[in-house]
Design a protein around this motif. Structure first.
Motif, PDB file in Angstrom:
ATOM      1  N   PHE A   1      47.391  44.834  49.179  1.00 45.78           N
ATOM      2  CA  PHE A   1      46.201  45.373  48.501  1.00 45.78           C
ATOM      3  C   PHE A   1      46.169  44.864  47.061  1.00 45.78           C
ATOM      4  CE2 PHE A   1      43.589  48.381  46.198  1.00 45.78           C
ATOM      5  CZ  PHE A   1      42.587  48.725  47.089  1.00 45.78           C
ATOM      6  N   VAL A   2      47.287  45.005  46.376  1.00 47.38           N
ATOM      7  CA  VAL A   2      47.382  44.554  44.982  1.00 47.38           C
ATOM      8  C   VAL A   2      47.232  43.031  44.918  1.00 47.38           C
ATOM      9  CG1 VAL A   2      48.849  44.495  42.927  1.00 47.38           C
ATOM     10  CG2 VAL A   2      48.814  46.536  44.356  1.00 47.38           C
ATOM     11  N   GLY A   3      47.829  42.328  45.865  1.00 52.69           N
ATOM     12  CA  GLY A   3      47.732  40.864  45.895  1.00 52.69           C
ATOM     13  C   GLY A   3      46.285  40.405  46.053  1.00 52.69           C
ATOM     14  N   ASN A   4      45.564  41.080  46.912  1.00 51.67           N
ATOM     15  CA  ASN A   4      44.162  40.748  47.121  1.00 51.67           C
ATOM     16  C   ASN A   4      43.343  40.997  45.857  1.00 51.67           C
ATOM     17  OD1 ASN A   4      41.315  41.271  48.286  1.00 51.67           O
ATOM     18  ND2 ASN A   4      42.453  40.377  49.988  1.00 51.67           N
ATOM     19  N   VAL A   5      43.651  42.102  45.165  1.00 54.22           N
ATOM     20  CA  VAL A   5      42.965  42.418  43.905  1.00 54.22           C
ATOM     21  C   VAL A   5      43.267  41.329  42.864  1.00 54.22           C
ATOM     22  CG1 VAL A   5      42.963  44.014  41.932  1.00 54.22           C
ATOM     23  CG2 VAL A   5      42.798  44.916  44.268  1.00 54.22           C
ATOM     24  N   ILE A   6      44.516  40.904  42.773  1.00 52.41           N
ATOM     25  CA  ILE A   6      44.897  39.857  41.814  1.00 52.41           C
ATOM     26  C   ILE A   6      44.171  38.552  42.143  1.00 52.41           C
ATOM     27  CG2 ILE A   6      46.810  38.367  41.048  1.00 52.41           C
ATOM     28  CD1 ILE A   6      48.664  40.822  41.367  1.00 52.41           C
ATOM     29  N   LEU A   7      44.220  38.155  43.404  1.00 51.01           N
ATOM     30  CA  LEU A   7      43.617  36.885  43.820  1.00 51.01           C
ATOM     31  C   LEU A   7      42.126  36.843  43.504  1.00 51.01           C
ATOM     32  CD1 LEU A   7      44.119  34.199  45.360  1.00 51.01           C
ATOM     33  CD2 LEU A   7      43.355  35.375  47.421  1.00 51.01           C
ATOM     34  N   LYS A   8      41.421  37.914  43.866  1.00 49.38           N
ATOM     35  CA  LYS A   8      39.972  37.930  43.669  1.00 49.38           C
ATOM     36  C   LYS A   8      39.582  38.118  42.213  1.00 49.38           C
ATOM     37  CE  LYS A   8      38.886  39.275  48.373  1.00 49.38           C
ATOM     38  NZ  LYS A   8      38.777  40.435  49.287  1.00 49.38           N
ATOM     39  N   LEU A   9      40.421  38.815  41.448  1.00 50.98           N
ATOM     40  CA  LEU A   9      40.124  38.958  40.021  1.00 50.98           C
ATOM     41  C   LEU A   9      40.335  37.617  39.316  1.00 50.98           C
ATOM     42  CD1 LEU A   9      39.224  40.864  37.788  1.00 50.98           C
ATOM     43  CD2 LEU A   9      41.592  41.500  37.415  1.00 50.98           C
ATOM     44  N   TYR A  10      41.364  36.893  39.738  1.00 46.40           N
ATOM     45  CA  TYR A  10      41.615  35.543  39.237  1.00 46.40           C
ATOM     46  C   TYR A  10      40.363  34.690  39.422  1.00 46.40           C
ATOM     47  CZ  TYR A  10      46.011  33.375  37.728  1.00 46.40           C
ATOM     48  OH  TYR A  10      47.048  32.877  36.985  1.00 46.40           O
ATOM     49  N   GLU A  11      39.829  34.763  40.633  1.00 47.75           N
ATOM     50  CA  GLU A  11      38.648  33.972  40.982  1.00 47.75           C
ATOM     51  C   GLU A  11      37.438  34.410  40.143  1.00 47.75           C
ATOM     52  OE1 GLU A  11      37.718  34.273  45.185  1.00 47.75           O
ATOM     53  OE2 GLU A  11      35.659  33.693  44.756  1.00 47.75           O
ATOM     54  N   GLY A  12      37.172  35.724  40.141  1.00 49.62           N
ATOM     55  CA  GLY A  12      35.979  36.230  39.461  1.00 49.62           C
ATOM     56  C   GLY A  12      36.036  36.073  37.960  1.00 49.62           C
ATOM     57  N   LEU A  13      37.199  36.366  37.380  1.00 50.45           N
ATOM     58  CA  LEU A  13      37.305  36.328  35.926  1.00 50.45           C
ATOM     59  C   LEU A  13      37.249  34.894  35.399  1.00 50.45           C
ATOM     60  CD1 LEU A  13      37.540  38.220  33.523  1.00 50.45           C
ATOM     61  CD2 LEU A  13      40.016  38.129  33.731  1.00 50.45           C
ATOM     62  N   SER A  14      37.913  33.955  36.090  1.00 45.18           N
ATOM     63  CA  SER A  14      37.845  32.575  35.585  1.00 45.18           C
ATOM     64  C   SER A  14      36.421  32.043  35.714  1.00 45.18           C
ATOM     65  CB  SER A  14      38.852  31.633  36.259  1.00 45.18           C
ATOM     66  OG  SER A  14      39.274  32.073  37.490  1.00 45.18           O
ATOM     67  N   LYS A  15      35.752  32.397  36.785  1.00 42.24           N
ATOM     68  CA  LYS A  15      34.356  31.984  36.972  1.00 42.24           C
ATOM     69  C   LYS A  15      33.487  32.536  35.840  1.00 42.24           C
ATOM     70  CE  LYS A  15      31.063  32.243  40.806  1.00 42.24           C
ATOM     71  NZ  LYS A  15      30.869  32.937  42.098  1.00 42.24           N
ATOM     72  N   MET A  16      33.667  33.804  35.546  1.00 42.50           N
ATOM     73  CA  MET A  16      32.851  34.454  34.519  1.00 42.50           C
ATOM     74  C   MET A  16      33.125  33.862  33.140  1.00 42.50           C
ATOM     75  SD  MET A  16      32.757  36.955  31.974  1.00 42.50           S
ATOM     76  CE  MET A  16      33.547  38.558  32.038  1.00 42.50           C
ATOM     77  N   ILE A  17      34.393  33.705  32.782  1.00 46.02           N
ATOM     78  CA  ILE A  17      34.722  33.196  31.444  1.00 46.02           C
ATOM     79  C   ILE A  17      34.225  31.764  31.273  1.00 46.02           C
ATOM     80  CG2 ILE A  17      36.590  32.613  29.832  1.00 46.02           C
ATOM     81  CD1 ILE A  17      38.187  34.928  31.007  1.00 46.02           C
ATOM     82  N   LEU A  18      34.458  30.928  32.277  1.00 46.75           N
ATOM     83  CA  LEU A  18      34.037  29.533  32.142  1.00 46.75           C
ATOM     84  C   LEU A  18      32.509  29.428  32.092  1.00 46.75           C
ATOM     85  CD1 LEU A  18      36.762  27.948  34.440  1.00 46.75           C
ATOM     86  CD2 LEU A  18      36.617  27.762  31.951  1.00 46.75           C
ATOM     87  N   LYS A  19      31.832  30.342  32.753  1.00 44.93           N
ATOM     88  CA  LYS A  19      30.365  30.400  32.692  1.00 44.93           C
ATOM     89  C   LYS A  19      29.914  30.793  31.280  1.00 44.93           C
ATOM     90  CE  LYS A  19      26.607  32.732  35.047  1.00 44.93           C
ATOM     91  NZ  LYS A  19      26.321  33.932  35.856  1.00 44.93           N
TER      92      LYS A  19
END
Lengths: 338, 338
Positions: free
Chosen positions: A230-248
């Motif tokens: 559960f925690v791993g999935n949260v980390i993986l998807k936050l990695y994806e979402g946050l890098s997308k948002m910041i680079l945008k």
């Protein structure tokens, strides 16, 4: 004979076109692999007709069904027996192929991997273990799969499996294993982490370095980042979402005025390199480990490069006999309980 | 009489200097607040002597001890009774102050808040609920505190408390509450999420919109991001670490050559705005909610701006009677069990 790899051509956002293009490149890059393409034969053959490739090393397997992300995963795997996903996984089960790649429904790949291919000897649960980008290269995040609320003994196995994968596939000698925690002191954590920590500490076959707080993960402070699914999935998807948002946001800031646009043009190339380091295209897909063959889930929007990388990943995994090493590693310390 | 706020001047990375500077600005910005500064009187007075300020509204409380991040939190709170942290929290407990701000040990602030100030009527556990930046503004992440392995009923209270905070302090009407999950379907999740989901759905006093996957958090898809403390802590610290790492990489890319440096100069101002949106200086500190007074943990490296913002946050919280609204909100539906 080299590695035999199945590519499920259906279920991904970019359809069979990306899979066929990636497969053709994979054949060229790896002169000893054999590929199976499961899906709609007519459609695949039409796409293939546009390429020159070694026809002896590519076989198309016709399937009449497709599993989509709207299907309930477990049910779909059971009922859609002539889907490109189920037919492909059965090729691995029957020993006709060594590995399987799909850009389709994550749930169906996870369920199908476990139900159809099955776990290897001694493996309690099969973890999903993608590589995540850090400032020092890549770390393995294990587990992001379907094993929520796992037991401590299962996490210890994941630590061993992850270490063997990193050492063999990524060439990291004596990989540093850390457990995700909310503090670095040994007494910190939730019930699961507190119960798992001493077991990891007592485990001689891994290089356990203690707890890791999530703020340290992006700086590559561990090679194997161990956590419950559960925690791993949260980390993986936050990695994806946050890098997308910041680079945008960074991109937005750069094109906010004409002056900015000129400035942005000047640094475009270097910045692109940075953005690409967050692109998983070059590191293959997320492997579902501990099965009787390798199952790789590539991102739903994978293009030919991701397919090509996953082929290389499957080839290395097979040639380096990583499955066998995992089974031997788990057996070594008497963790074989099944 | 306006809000009475304690500032713990010890324990932060920037020492009493940042606290004193922030306090003086806070006094000017809020003409009705009264401030208490706990710490070493002589040192504080020396720093204060450099400023002009309304002396009637600032009182220095001398303390002989300091709690550092090397102290075991619970023990330190019990034993160091003349520390700036314990003395400050006691001012709130005794009703002499409404709120308390500290840049010191998170563990000690959390432990001291619960043990010394105590929970308000009807509150089962006190959640730590910082605001996190998103592309749409800020979301409240509740809980990141010490309540690991919390029960479903506790999470439901957190959803209510978080909604009341967002509505009153951030002016968000009918805030959208979502629970962090590994999929958006109702049947997804670990045991805790599966047990909590129907309770949230049945709760009339909140605007529950279902599950949120962590990749959507940075895009502001929910105003109140509800999660158990272990996961919340992982999200909060990954937010911090990953944004730091990415912005560092972007900066590195920009200064990799002379051409890049010139380009970077041209977009510096806009980029700085982006970087600052990840700076928590303007949004105050992380409030520990549900206590008989407000306890705010500001970042260890807080400078005067963070202290000033936290003073405004405490003033608003007190004047808008958010504590009273939380107690009333929890009592409304018969959740008062203690």
């Amino acid at each position: 004979m080299g590695a035999r790899i199945v590519i499920d051509t259906l279920g991904g956002d970019n359809g069979p076109k990306a899979c066929v293009a990636g497969a053709v490149e994979g054949l060229k890059e790896n002169p000893d692999v054999k590929l199976y393409l499961t899906g709609r034969k007519k459609q695949i053959n039409k796409l293939l007709s546009e390429y020159e490739y070694d026809k002896k090393r590519l076989e198309v397997v016709d399937c009449s069904e497709e599993i989509t992300c709207h299907d309930a995963p477990v049910e779909a795997v059971k009922k859609k027996t002539d889907s490109s996903l189920v037919v492909g996984l059965n090729l691995v089960k029957e020993g006709k192929a060594d590995a399987f790649i799909s850009a389709g429904s994550s749930g169906a790949v996870l369920a199908g991997g476990q139900f159809i291919v099955g776990r290897a000897k001694g493996v309690k649960r099969a973890p999903l273990a993608p590589l995540i980008p850090t400032s020092e290269g890549n770390s393995l995040l294990i587990d992001c799969g379907a094993n929520v609320d796992a037991k401590p003994e299962v996490l210890v196995q994941f630590a061993k499996i992850g270490s063997i994968y990193m050492e063999n596939i990524c060439g990291v000698k004596n990989p540093r294993v850390a457990i995700v925690n909310i503090g670095t002191e040994e007494e910190k954590g939730n019930a699961l982490v507190k119960a798992t920590y001493p077991l990891l500490k007592a485990c001689d076959s891994i290089n356990f370095i203690g707890s890791i707080e999530s703020r340290e993960i992006p700086f590559g402070k561990a090679d194997v980042v161990l956590t419950e699914a559960f925690v791993g999935n949260v980390i993986l998807k936050l990695y994806e979402g946050l890098s997308k948002m910041i680079l945008k946001e960074v991109k937005g800031a750069m094109t906010a005025s004409v002056k900015n646009k000129i400035g942005a043009l000047m640094i475009k190339k270097s910045l692109k390199k940075t953005v690409n380091s967050f692109n998983t295209g070059e590191v293959g897909g997320a492997p579902l480990l501990g099965l009787k063959g390798l199952v790789v889930k590539v991102h739903g929007n994978s293009k030919k490069d991701e397919i090509r990388s996953a082929i290389r990943q499957c080839k290395n995994f097979t040639e380096l006999k990583v499955s066998e090493k995992i089974i031997a590693g788990l057996a070594e310390e008497g963790t074989v309980t099944e």
